[in-house]
Design a protein around this motif. Structure first.
Motif, PDB file in Angstrom:
ATOM      1  N   ARG A   1       0.864  -1.184   0.000  1.00 60.25           N
ATOM      2  CA  ARG A   1       0.000   0.000   0.000  1.00 60.25           C
ATOM      3  C   ARG A   1       0.895   1.227   0.000  1.00 60.25           C
ATOM      4  N   HIS A   2       0.397   2.272  -0.591  1.00 60.31           N
ATOM      5  CA  HIS A   2       1.115   3.538  -0.622  1.00 60.31           C
ATOM      6  C   HIS A   2       0.571   4.412   0.501  1.00 60.31           C
ATOM      7  N   PHE A   3       1.475   5.009   1.272  1.00 59.90           N
ATOM      8  CA  PHE A   3       1.079   5.885   2.378  1.00 59.90           C
ATOM      9  C   PHE A   3       1.563   7.294   2.097  1.00 59.90           C
ATOM     10  N   TYR A   4       0.641   8.234   2.156  1.00 61.06           N
ATOM     11  CA  TYR A   4       0.961   9.638   1.913  1.00 61.06           C
ATOM     12  C   TYR A   4       0.532  10.443   3.140  1.00 61.06           C
ATOM     13  N   SER A   5       1.448  11.223   3.676  1.00 60.78           N
ATOM     14  CA  SER A   5       1.153  12.083   4.814  1.00 60.78           C
ATOM     15  C   SER A   5       0.667  13.429   4.282  1.00 60.78           C
TER      16      SER A   5
ATOM     17  N   ALA B   1      -2.308  12.454  -2.976  1.00 57.92           N
ATOM     18  CA  ALA B   1      -1.843  11.085  -2.741  1.00 57.92           C
ATOM     19  C   ALA B   1      -1.667  10.327  -4.056  1.00 57.92           C
TER      20      ALA B   1
ATOM     21  N   THR C   1      -3.179  10.475   7.184  1.00 58.25           N
ATOM     22  CA  THR C   1      -2.578   9.518   6.261  1.00 58.25           C
ATOM     23  C   THR C   1      -3.592   9.172   5.184  1.00 58.25           C
TER      24      THR C   1
ATOM     25  N   GLU D   1      -4.038   6.354   2.559  1.00 57.43           N
ATOM     26  CA  GLU D   1      -3.559   5.040   2.184  1.00 57.43           C
ATOM     27  C   GLU D   1      -4.171   4.695   0.828  1.00 57.43           C
ATOM     28  N   SER D   2      -3.342   4.274  -0.123  1.00 54.69           N
ATOM     29  CA  SER D   2      -3.813   3.999  -1.493  1.00 54.69           C
ATOM     30  C   SER D   2      -3.361   2.623  -1.950  1.00 54.69           C
ATOM     31  N   TRP D   3      -4.206   2.015  -2.786  1.00 51.68           N
ATOM     32  CA  TRP D   3      -3.869   0.737  -3.409  1.00 51.68           C
ATOM     33  C   TRP D   3      -4.696   0.596  -4.682  1.00 51.68           C
TER      34      TRP D   3
ATOM     35  N   TYR E   1      -8.780   4.312  -1.736  1.00 52.60           N
ATOM     36  CA  TYR E   1      -8.122   5.109  -0.701  1.00 52.60           C
ATOM     37  C   TYR E   1      -8.869   5.004   0.622  1.00 52.60           C
TER      38      TYR E   1
ATOM     39  N   TYR F   1       0.765  -3.081  -6.102  1.00 54.11           N
ATOM     40  CA  TYR F   1      -0.224  -2.464  -5.215  1.00 54.11           C
ATOM     41  C   TYR F   1      -1.630  -3.020  -5.436  1.00 54.11           C
TER      42      TYR F   1
END
Length: 150
Positions: A3-7, A33, A75, A77-79, A92, A132
């Protein structure tokens, strides 16, 4: 599945009259994100992957609870949930730990800016996206063909 995490920082201007983040602002959080996921993480140094352009074909958003402005980022969270020949779906969650504020998805279509038309997902892009892909996704495109095949 990775998973991609973007702050994502919250801005004072994101608030509405009721003191929480305005519903329309969440689209901007998803965009930030998505751009980070598709462009910053694109495979290889100098790779042309995803750089030719893309367009959003659809957004779907479920607002789970209000997000009150604060100084700490949330956060995103993307996939990936679906990969077709010429589109992909990104899911997301905007959250803090287990607290989910928004669940959303976006259908993205790669776009050839010079030709002014949609294009197919390249093999390199697909390889990146497959890392992902949600474990629960069926791996089939809209025609029922195996999206995992090269």
């Amino acid at each position: 599945m990775a998973r991609h995490f973007y702050s994502c920082p919250l801005r004072w201007s994101d608030m509405d009259a009721f003191g929480h983040v305005n519903n329309a602002v969440f689209i901007s959080y998803l965009e930030e994100a998505r751009i980070d996921f598709m462009f910053r993480l694109a495979p290889g140094d100098g790779s042309p992957s995803f750089s030719g352009g893309s367009v959003v074909a659809r957004h779907e958003i479920d607002y789970k609870r209000p997000l009150v402005h604060r100084h700490q980022p949330v956060t995103v969270e993307s996939w990936v949930t679906k990969i077709n020949a010429a589109s992909l779906t990104i899911a997301y969650e905007i959250k803090d730990g287990d607290q989910v504020y928004v669940r959303a998805s976006t259908v993205v279509v790669p776009y050839d800016l010079e030709a002014a038309r949609p294009r197919r997902i390249s093999a390199e892009e697909k390889a990146h996206l497959l890392r992902y892909l949600d474990d629960g996704a069926d791996g089939k495109d809209d025609d029922g063909k195996d999206a995992l095949a090269a």
